[in-house]
Design an enzyme around this catalytic site. Structure first.
Site, PDB file in Angstrom:
ATOM      1  N   ASP A  14      -5.209   4.913   5.482  1.00  0.00           N
ATOM      2  CA  ASP A  14      -3.968   4.987   6.035  1.00  0.00           C
ATOM      3  C   ASP A  14      -3.137   6.187   5.491  1.00  0.00           C
ATOM      4  O   ASP A  14      -2.485   6.878   6.092  1.00  0.00           O
ATOM      5  CB  ASP A  14      -2.954   3.572   5.384  1.00  0.00           C
ATOM      6  CG  ASP A  14      -3.528   2.236   6.113  1.00  0.00           C
ATOM      7  OD1 ASP A  14      -3.822   2.509   7.024  1.00  0.00           O
ATOM      8  OD2 ASP A  14      -3.259   1.537   5.356  1.00  0.00           O
ATOM      9  N   ARG A  94       2.377  -1.526  -7.193  1.00  0.00           N
ATOM     10  CA  ARG A  94       3.309  -0.729  -6.114  1.00  0.00           C
ATOM     11  C   ARG A  94       4.821  -0.032  -6.834  1.00  0.00           C
ATOM     12  O   ARG A  94       4.781   1.016  -6.584  1.00  0.00           O
ATOM     13  CB  ARG A  94       3.579  -1.342  -4.871  1.00  0.00           C
ATOM     14  CG  ARG A  94       2.339  -1.645  -4.060  1.00  0.00           C
ATOM     15  CD  ARG A  94       1.631  -0.682  -3.721  1.00  0.00           C
ATOM     16  NE  ARG A  94       0.404  -0.681  -2.794  1.00  0.00           N
ATOM     17  CZ  ARG A  94      -0.935  -0.627  -3.313  1.00  0.00           C
ATOM     18  NH1 ARG A  94      -0.890  -0.639  -4.370  1.00  0.00           N
ATOM     19  NH2 ARG A  94      -1.635  -0.899  -2.419  1.00  0.00           N
ATOM     20  N   SER A 172     -10.437  -3.558   4.342  1.00  0.00           N
ATOM     21  CA  SER A 172      -9.308  -2.795   3.741  1.00  0.00           C
ATOM     22  C   SER A 172      -9.076  -3.359   2.336  1.00  0.00           C
ATOM     23  O   SER A 172      -9.027  -4.444   2.024  1.00  0.00           O
ATOM     24  CB  SER A 172      -8.288  -3.299   4.540  1.00  0.00           C
ATOM     25  OG  SER A 172      -6.950  -3.041   3.539  1.00  0.00           O
TER      26      SER A 172
END
Ligand code: ARG
Length: 395
Positions: A14, A94, A172
């Site tokens: 990505d 994150r 992924s």
């Protein structure tokens, strides 16, 4: 002069696609930031990949210590397992990664912030909310903006000479010190068993015939020693990952409710997290009153939801942190886990703050608990329940 964007870069599919997209479609210079949260990936390789993709500058930031101190430890204190299963490995990383991107953005005086999240996941929320809490810069998220799918991305990568390793072609993956998330491929059918080659941390075959014990020592809610060895917080987690993984412990496979409403099949390897949280919550039960135990489990759930759903910066989370920290003052002691062929359980616990009293609890001779006092207590405790039923029997 060309405008500049700073991008959170993992080296994966990505974010590699995003570099090219920012350069070609937005005509921007790209500054990449890779934050090392202990995923064990080769930082030099990632830097080289960024350079090859023509970025203006690449930053590599080692944030392992911050990740453990400010994100993993609070999550252990909160017994954070989303939907009773997921230890939040990605969710916790994150906001930290986004925070580091913001720091670079300020230093480099860039014009935009970028990330490679899709519009279908939770990560976009975590990035956008952290970015938005710390700056007014526009956010560019090409995968989401263009509604890209993985197949199209792989084609785009091929066309632009972006190298993709074989694991990324199949799954992924997102991994860090606290866990490894494996998505995609055949596992998108929730009835399909994950293939053995999906797992790297947890052994699935030829498991040892002898049980292995893990003795975990906590100081105010934080694990400080394992098997009587004091270790740095990072080493301790790595040690537990290794030992539990070698006993086949640590695989999670469940259906997860994402923030955006999608149900997803998630497979994780999180040996240390499962063991440490199980041990921690067991110890809490020993040192907290029944009232604390009941209330804290609600606080834990709310804390976990905020962290999962991308609201790490919400004032409510800070409030809950204060409550949780206060509750941890007595969570000091040792818990013994027994690991055997893929399963584990607590088999012992001790604490200087223990509220367990053998003298009271024993079924043996000479207990300090006078059973006769229970009669009156039970009568009053059940008063309304028995009265209500007597009344309804008459009706
Ligand atoms: N479902 C998990 C979460 O939202 C993990 C997702 C990790 N996978 C990924 N490719 N980012 O936290």
């Amino acid at each position: 002069m060309k405008q500049k964007a700073v991008l959170a870069f993992s080296g994966g599919l990505d974010t590699s696609v995003v570099i090219k997209y920012l350069q070609e479609k937005h005509r921007m210079d790209v500054i990449t930031v890779t934050v090392d949260v202990g995923e064990g990936s080769d930082q030099k390789k990632i830097a080289a990949k960024a350079k090859n993709l023509g970025v203006l500058r690449h930053y590599n930031i080692d944030a392992k210590k911050e990740f453990v101190d400010d994100f993993i430890h609070p999550s252990i204190k909160a017994n954070a397992l989303y939907q009773r299963k997921y230890c939040l490995a990605t969710s916790l990383a994150r906001p930290l990664i986004a925070q580091k991107v913001l720091e670079v953005a300020k230093k480099e005086k860039v014009d935009a912030l970028a990330h490679g999240c899709t519009g279908k996941g939770n990560d976009q929320v975590r990035f956008d909310v952290t970015f938005g809490s710390g700056s007014n810069l526009p956010i560019i998220a090409p995968i989401r903006d263009l509604n890209l799918d993985r197949t199209t991305e792989l084609e785009f990568a091929n066309k632009h000479g972006i190298p993709i390793d074989s694991v990324s072609k199949k799954f992924s993956i997102d991994q860090n010190l606290w866990g490894r998330a494996i998505e995609g491929g055949d596992m998108e059918d929730p009835y399909n068993e994950p293939p053995d080659d999906a797992f790297i941390w947890v052994k699935t075959k030829n498991l040892p015939d002898k049980a292995r014990y893990l003795e975990i020592e906590f100081d105010q809610g934080i694990p400080v020693a394992v098997d009587k060895k004091r270790m740095s917080p990072i080493k301790l987690i790595e040690y537990c990952n290794r030992v539990a993984g070698s006993c086949g412990v640590g695989i999670v496979d469940h259906i997860e409710d994402r923030v955006v409403g999608i149900k997803s099949r998630e497979v994780y390897e999180t040996p240390a997290a499962l063991c440490l949280i199980e041990a921690h919550s067991d110890l809490e039960k020993m040192v907290h009153t029944k009232h604390q135990n009941k209330f804290k489990s609600m606080v834990d759930q709310e804390w976990t939801w905020l962290a999962y759903s991308g609201l790490w910066q919400d004032p409510l989370k800070r409030d809950l942190d204060k409550f949780i920290d206060q509750s941890q003052k007595v969570v000091t002691g040792t818990v013994k886990l027994k690991l055997y062929k893929g399963s584990f359980r607590v088999v012992g616990r001790k604490s200087k703050y223990s509220l367990y009293s053998h003298n009271i609890a024993t079924y043996g001779k000479g207990s300090a608990f006078d059973q006769r006092k229970a009669t009156g207590f039970v009568e009053l405790w059940g008063l309304q329940t028995t009265e209500a039923n007597k009344l309804s029997n008459k009706r």
